[in-house]
Motif scaffolding. Structure first.
Motif, short mmCIF file in Angstrom:
data_model
loop_
_atom_site.label_atom_id
_atom_site.label_comp_id
_atom_site.label_asym_id
_atom_site.label_seq_id
_atom_site.Cartn_x
_atom_site.Cartn_y
_atom_site.Cartn_z
N PHE A 244 -2.89 -6.32 7.01
CA PHE A 244 -2.20 -5.57 5.93
C PHE A 244 -2.96 -5.34 4.51
O PHE A 244 -2.87 -4.33 4.05
CB PHE A 244 -0.83 -6.33 5.72
CG PHE A 244 0.14 -5.43 4.71
CD1 PHE A 244 0.50 -4.22 4.90
CD2 PHE A 244 0.47 -6.03 3.52
CE1 PHE A 244 1.38 -3.56 4.16
CE2 PHE A 244 1.42 -5.48 2.64
CZ PHE A 244 1.98 -4.11 3.07
N GLY A 245 -4.01 -6.13 4.31
CA GLY A 245 -4.63 -5.90 3.07
C GLY A 245 -4.35 -7.18 2.29
O GLY A 245 -2.90 -7.27 1.80
N ALA B 284 2.23 2.75 7.79
CA ALA B 284 1.95 2.89 6.14
C ALA B 284 3.08 3.41 5.27
O ALA B 284 3.66 4.48 5.72
CB ALA B 284 0.64 3.51 6.08
N SER C 281 -4.78 -14.17 5.81
CA SER C 281 -4.84 -14.03 4.45
C SER C 281 -5.22 -15.50 3.74
O SER C 281 -5.66 -15.76 2.64
CB SER C 281 -3.88 -13.14 3.82
OG SER C 281 -2.99 -13.84 3.76
N GLY D 77 4.11 -1.04 1.88
CA GLY D 77 2.85 -0.86 1.30
C GLY D 77 2.08 -0.10 1.70
O GLY D 77 2.37 0.98 2.54
N PRO D 78 0.83 0.30 1.24
CA PRO D 78 -0.09 1.45 1.48
C PRO D 78 -0.81 1.15 3.11
O PRO D 78 -1.40 2.17 3.18
CB PRO D 78 -1.09 1.52 0.35
CG PRO D 78 -1.19 -0.07 0.03
CD PRO D 78 0.33 -0.50 0.21
N SER D 79 -0.61 0.27 3.50
CA SER D 79 -1.25 -0.09 5.07
C SER D 79 -0.13 -0.31 5.94
O SER D 79 1.18 -0.54 5.57
CB SER D 79 -2.15 -1.20 4.90
OG SER D 79 -2.90 -1.32 6.27
N ALA E 277 -4.77 -7.65 -1.24
CA ALA E 277 -3.96 -7.23 -2.42
C ALA E 277 -2.52 -6.69 -1.73
O ALA E 277 -1.76 -7.12 -2.50
CB ALA E 277 -4.64 -6.17 -2.82
N ASN E 278 -2.39 -6.11 -0.75
CA ASN E 278 -1.22 -5.60 -0.26
C ASN E 278 -0.36 -6.78 -0.03
O ASN E 278 1.09 -6.89 -0.53
CB ASN E 278 -0.95 -4.58 0.76
CG ASN E 278 -2.02 -3.37 0.63
OD1 ASN E 278 -2.12 -2.82 -0.47
ND2 ASN E 278 -2.64 -3.00 1.56
N THR E 279 -0.60 -7.92 0.42
CA THR E 279 0.12 -8.95 0.89
C THR E 279 0.49 -9.65 -0.34
O THR E 279 1.54 -10.23 -0.65
CB THR E 279 -0.51 -9.88 1.85
OG1 THR E 279 -1.11 -9.25 2.83
CG2 THR E 279 0.41 -11.14 2.14
N ALA F 240 0.98 -8.44 -3.31
CA ALA F 240 1.80 -7.58 -3.96
C ALA F 240 3.17 -7.68 -3.35
O ALA F 240 4.30 -8.09 -4.14
CB ALA F 240 1.42 -6.13 -4.19
N LEU F 241 3.36 -7.90 -2.19
CA LEU F 241 4.77 -8.04 -1.44
C LEU F 241 5.04 -9.39 -1.40
O LEU F 241 6.36 -9.69 -1.60
CB LEU F 241 4.37 -7.68 -0.05
CG LEU F 241 5.83 -7.36 0.93
CD1 LEU F 241 6.32 -6.33 0.19
CD2 LEU F 241 5.16 -7.08 2.24
#
Length: 339
Positions: A180-181, A147, A322, A151-153, A183-185, A187-188
């Motif tokens: 990964f999440g 993490a 996802s 990203g945060p994960s 929302a995180n994906t 954003a990336l």
């Protein structure tokens, strides 16, 4: 006299143990290379990952590629951008994150892209390999980015890697956006280009061992036709089938074959629209990238561990979850229930 008799035996035992860990193609079992192992120490780099208690499984990798990739991840984990970049070929070079379609096709472009992230990494951020399949011509490496790196994960990924004279000429990373999440994906994905028509396989050609290419051809054909029985014939008696994205773990050819037949319409790497993009690895370890034209998931990887008789002992699939809804994943799990 007794002491003189023991010494040769002790030496022989040490020699045998070293051969099991470092030997040849890695088909000898128990070649588990930790950052503090003899293989890592032999590299001269002190390949350690501070704060990470992990053993890298290189039982289906050559010693050469195991040490090379341990060095690679050591430089990445040290946040040493230039040291990390030294492992890449100047020309040709292809580096793609297959999930967010971020592609780099020159050495300078790749360095500029990575330079956006590395300076922001937390001091305890690490990237470490957990399993390596193949040799120093081409390989498949499963690795974890902790993490904070992207990203945060954490990201648990698999990289398809081609080498030329110990430099990486092509690396394609696959991972699961759900893990990964979502929302995180998303954003990336801002760093990606949306779509990439070329994944650079033509720049490296066919590099996998003939035995691996033959095995993949037979397996991919069976999956394409939804023929679980034909696929089951390729697995060893105690083989393991795992789908990292669907969180599935199935043991034994009979159960594996039944599942592959019943789930053919659900699995993105099975069915008529699937094709093999690129194969990597040696006779005992490697895998392939696949594409799918009739699925929401259009690409992913399959990793293969192979025994001395050419049978699959471990099958690992990884793709971006996802891109499918919850119902699809529930259906994949439900189909695995035996009756």
């Amino acid at each position: 006299m007794e002491r003189n008799v023991q010494k040769p035996n002790q030496k022989s035992r040490r020699t045998l143990l070293r051969g099991a860990v470092l030997g040849g193609t890695g088909i000898a079992a128990a070649s588990l290379l930790s950052p503090g192992s003899a293989a890592a120490a032999d590299s001269g780099d002190g390949l350690v990952f501070p704060g990470v208690d992990v053993v890298t499984d290189a039982s289906h990798a050559s010693r050469e590629v195991a040490v090379l990739l341990q060095r690679y991840f050591a430089r990445k984990s040290a946040h040493d951008l230039d040291g990390w970049m030294s492992f890449f070929s100047r020309d040709p070079i292809t580096y793609i994150d297959a999930v967010v379609s971020a592609g780099y096709f020159t050495w300078d472009a790749l360095r500029d892209g990575l330079a956006q992230f590395v300076p922001t990494w937390p001091s305890d951020g690490k990237s470490y390999p957990t399993r390596i399949l193949g040799d120093a011509t081409s390989a498949l490496v499963f690795f974890t980015d902790t993490a904070g790196l992207f990203g945060p994960s954490e990201i648990r990924a698999a990289g398809v890697v081609n080498f030329r004279r110990h430099k990486i000429t092509r690396q394609i990373d696959y991972w699961d956006g759900r893990h990964f999440g979502m929302a995180n994906t998303a954003a990336l994905a801002a760093y990606g280009s949306g779509s990439l028509p070329d994944y650079g396989e033509s720049t490296v050609g066919e590099t996998a061992a003939p035995a691996m290419k033959h095995l993949v051809s037979r397996l991919a054909q069976a999956l394409r036709h939804g023929d679980g029985a034909a696929a089951a014939e390729l697995f060893a008696p105690a083989a393991v089938f795992e789908d990292m994205t669907a969180h599935l773990h199935i043991v034994g050819p009979r159960s594996i074959g039944t599942y592959l037949t019943d789930a053919a319409a659900l699995l993105p790497y099975a069915g008529g629209g699937t094709a093999v993009r690129h194969i990597v690895g040696s006779a005992v370890g490697g895998g392939y990238e696949w594409t799918a034209s009739d699925s929401a998931v259009t690409r992913g990887i399959v990793g293969l561990e192979v025994d001395r008789w050419g049978r699959i002992t471990r099958f690992t699939a990884l793709w971006d979850g996802s891109l499918v809804d919850d119902t699809t994943l529930v259906s994949l799990g439900r189909t695995a229930i035996e009756r």
